[in-house]
Design an enzyme around this catalytic site. Sequence first.
Site, PDB file in Angstrom:
ATOM      1  N   SER A 214       0.977  -1.234  -0.114  1.00  9.80           N
ATOM      2  CA  SER A 214       0.025   0.211  -0.184  1.00  9.80           C
ATOM      3  C   SER A 214       0.897   1.285   0.105  1.00  9.80           C
ATOM      4  CB  SER A 214      -0.861   0.166   1.066  1.00  9.80           C
ATOM      5  OG  SER A 214      -0.125  -0.007   2.488  1.00  9.80           O
ATOM      6  N   HIS A 248      -5.587  -3.635  -1.085  1.00 12.12           N
ATOM      7  CA  HIS A 248      -5.557  -2.606  -2.075  1.00 12.12           C
ATOM      8  C   HIS A 248      -5.646  -2.930  -3.729  1.00 12.12           C
ATOM      9  CE1 HIS A 248      -4.422   0.911   0.577  1.00 12.12           C
ATOM     10  NE2 HIS A 248      -4.213   0.135   1.290  1.00 12.12           N
ATOM     11  N   LYS A 277     -12.105  -0.319   0.463  1.00 16.37           N
ATOM     12  CA  LYS A 277     -11.489   0.363  -0.260  1.00 16.37           C
ATOM     13  C   LYS A 277     -12.298   0.401  -1.787  1.00 16.37           C
ATOM     14  CE  LYS A 277      -6.987  -0.283   2.167  1.00 16.37           C
ATOM     15  NZ  LYS A 277      -7.567  -0.863   3.432  1.00 16.37           N
TER      16      LYS A 277
END
Length: 425
Positions: A214, A248, A277
């Site tokens: 990330s 992610h 996310k």
Amino acid sequence: MSLEKLDAICTAKVGVIKEMGVHKANERVIIRISVPDWVKNGRLPDADEDKTPGPRYFLAADNDAYLLMNSNSYLGLSVHPAVMAAEEKGVKDFGTGPGAVRFISGTYAPHVELEKRLAAFHEREAAMIFSAAYAAVMGVLPPLIDENTLVISDQLNHNSIINAIRLSRPAEKAIYRHLDMVELERVFDSYAAGRQRGLSVIKRVLVVTDGIFSMRGDYAPLNEIDKICRNYERHFEEGIITVVDDSHGVGAFGATGRGTEEHTQCKADILVATLGKAIGVNGGYVVASSAVVDYLRETSPFYIYSNPITPSEALAGIKSLEILESQAGHQRLQKLRALTSRFETGVRALGFETIPGEHPVTPLVVRDSHKTVQLINYLYNNKILATGLSYPVVPQGDEEIRFQVNANHTTNDIDHTLGILNRFN
């Protein structure tokens, strides 16, 4: 009775954190969002709209509009009208919360349906929802690790993986340099040799890695990791299990948004990801074989003793998956890649260093803590929110600004940010 003593200790420790420059208490408080009509209508901007600003976020500090360049909502689905309508209907039908943990009376039809959809999306037998992706990692790893388990972990793995390994107390753990497959092989060589000489108690190996890292936007070469694991599997009677946290990656990486697995054309044994996310909602999940998921439902304390996400959040997650799998979702992914490429190319053209890649995390590598703080403050003063990472959060020399592109940005937003960066000196 001794709270005053504890207060003094806590105050002193917070003071040290402030001196280190990693104090987090100055949170930016968002009080409202302004979105253009094309966002309200659930579509991407046309050519003319793309020349205008996208969504803006107003902060309590000054009630001014800011451009968010540090959001994990990569597809912009958190403000999609269909996703919001699904959650609103869920509240009306099921109330605001589940009211219990899953095995008591906290399992609702949307939870079950979402788990079926997630399993199908990732082509697995089963899925299991957690309250958050952090809880998922903490809830998945310890039940799979015992006194005969070796855990092998990438040097830059997420904090949740690090803490889950600490909680698990495996027989052995080994850390390999970030993405260094030669060193990963050396670790296996060492333990395989020990097994052959009868010097090791290791029966099972877990290789654990982030999918997308990330802070950098780079990815684990799952196909290479899988090949190495297959070469050494015969040395361990309980096998080698690959576990990937692709929080992610899912929804933001790969041709159809299936993350690092899709990009590398290789599946992990166990995949952990998030709904919070790119999916734009809340919660975490794991997908694996039915046997593994059944076992985790019986043994994972973060699942057994915590309320699940709300039924309305589950319905919103289902709607987000529907959008992601549609032509409209694929168009969002294409736009996301185009904007990321435009921003990354622009950053390099301005003479800044970055880490190239297709993922919408675009780090601007500064390599100096003082300059990183300067640049973050400069961006904030110019109404742009980005994330600065300075020592000791990252090693000295790795300081950076983490920018994150999302599908609700316009070309105007990208070029505006590049223009602001160009004026920094």
